[in-house]
Design a protein around this motif. Sequence first.
Motif, PDB file in Angstrom:
ATOM      1  N   GLY A  55       0.811  -1.207   0.000  1.00 39.58           N
ATOM      2  CA  GLY A  55       0.000   0.000   0.000  1.00 39.58           C
ATOM      3  C   GLY A  55       0.844   1.256   0.000  1.00 39.58           C
ATOM      4  O   GLY A  55       0.527   2.239  -0.678  1.00 39.58           O
ATOM      5  N   PHE A  56       1.932   1.240   0.744  1.00 38.29           N
ATOM      6  CA  PHE A  56       2.842   2.387   0.787  1.00 38.29           C
ATOM      7  C   PHE A  56       3.467   2.614  -0.584  1.00 38.29           C
ATOM      8  O   PHE A  56       3.526   3.751  -1.075  1.00 38.29           O
ATOM      9  N   ARG A  57       3.903   1.542  -1.223  1.00 39.52           N
ATOM     10  CA  ARG A  57       4.513   1.653  -2.553  1.00 39.52           C
ATOM     11  C   ARG A  57       3.491   2.127  -3.591  1.00 39.52           C
ATOM     12  O   ARG A  57       3.778   3.017  -4.404  1.00 39.52           O
ATOM     13  N   ARG A 220      -3.373  11.182  -1.650  1.00 41.37           N
ATOM     14  CA  ARG A 220      -4.497  11.034  -0.720  1.00 41.37           C
ATOM     15  C   ARG A 220      -5.654  10.250  -1.332  1.00 41.37           C
ATOM     16  O   ARG A 220      -6.704  10.123  -0.704  1.00 41.37           O
ATOM     17  N   SER A 221      -5.501   9.729  -2.520  1.00 44.97           N
ATOM     18  CA  SER A 221      -6.610   9.093  -3.228  1.00 44.97           C
ATOM     19  C   SER A 221      -7.123   7.862  -2.486  1.00 44.97           C
ATOM     20  O   SER A 221      -6.362   7.107  -1.886  1.00 44.97           O
ATOM     21  N   THR A 237      -3.836  -3.495  -5.349  1.00 41.76           N
ATOM     22  CA  THR A 237      -4.177  -2.107  -5.686  1.00 41.76           C
ATOM     23  C   THR A 237      -4.448  -1.272  -4.437  1.00 41.76           C
ATOM     24  O   THR A 237      -4.992  -0.171  -4.538  1.00 41.76           O
ATOM     25  N   ASP A 238      -4.096  -1.797  -3.279  1.00 43.10           N
ATOM     26  CA  ASP A 238      -4.290  -1.025  -2.046  1.00 43.10           C
ATOM     27  C   ASP A 238      -3.354   0.179  -2.015  1.00 43.10           C
ATOM     28  O   ASP A 238      -2.189   0.088  -2.417  1.00 43.10           O
ATOM     29  N   VAL A 239      -3.860   1.284  -1.516  1.00 44.63           N
ATOM     30  CA  VAL A 239      -3.046   2.452  -1.178  1.00 44.63           C
ATOM     31  C   VAL A 239      -3.242   2.705   0.309  1.00 44.63           C
ATOM     32  O   VAL A 239      -4.030   2.024   0.980  1.00 44.63           O
TER      33      VAL A 239
END
Length: 285
Positions: A55-57, A220-221, A237-239
Motif C-alpha cells: 500500500g505504501f509503494r 491522498r486518493s 491495488t491497495d493504497v
Amino acid sequence: MSLLVPGAVLYIVLFFIPTILSLFFSLTRWTLQEWTFIGLENFYLYFSEEYLRIGFRNTIVYGFVTSALKVIIGLYLASFLSSKLRTSGFMRSVLFFPTLVSTIGVGITFSILLNPWEGAINQFIKWSAGLVGFTTDGPGWLVDPNLLPIISVSMVDVWKGVGIATLIYIAGIAAIPTDYYEAASIDGASKRQQFYQITLPLVRPAMFTVIILSFVGGLRSFDLIWAMTGGGPGFITDVLGSINYKQYTSGYYGLATAGNVILFALVSILVFPLSRFLNKREVAM
C-alpha cells in the motif's frame, strides 16, 4: 488582532487538537472504551507486513503517475483549446465534464468497462482482433498482477481529473499578453517555437499549481480505487487510504491511526520540499 481570534480558535479546535490526538493514539492500541500505550509497535507492524508495504509503494506510484500525466496532458490540451477554434468552447465543456461526475460513479462504470471477461473494452479488443484473424480475450486490466492494476486505475484518475488541470492552464495561458505571440509571428517563429519559447516559460505559475494539487490529490486518493477494485484482488491495488479504511472497519483503530499519521508524514515530506523548490523557481523566473 481580535479579528484573528475566531480563525485561531477554529484552527486549534478543528485541526491542531485532532492532529495531536492522532499522534498520541497512533502510539496506542485503543477502542471506543479504553486504550493501551504500546509505543511504536503500530508503526513497526505497518512496515513489517508485506500487504502494508504494498500500500505504501502503490501510494507513491499512484501519486507520481497521476500527477505527471495531468501536468503534461493538461498543458498540451490547454494549448490546443486556447487556439482560435470555433468549437473550442464545446470541447472545453466536454473535457471538463468528467470532473463533475461522481467519483464513485466513475469507478463503478470503469470497473464494468474493464471487466476482463464481459467488459466492453475487452469485447472491443476481441472483436478487433477477430477482424485480422487473431483470437484474444483481452488483458485483465484490474486483476492481472503482471499488468500492475494500479496503473489502470491511475489512467481512469487522469481521465477524470485532467479537466481541472487543463482549466488552470487555460487561465494561465489567457494571462499571457498577446503582444508576445504577435511579435514572435512577425519574427517568423513557428507555433512550436512559440509554445516552447513563450507559452511554456510564462505558464510556470499555473504549472506549479497543477503539480502541487494533482500530487497531493494522488497521494491522498481513496474513493476511486475503492470503487474500482476495493484494493484487490488481494492487496495489489491497495493504497494507504484503502488500507487505513480496512483497518478501521476491522477494529484495528490504533493501526489505522498510525497509517493516517504515516500518510500525513508522507505528504508533508514529499510536498513541502517540492513546494519550496517550485516557489524558488517561480521567483527566479
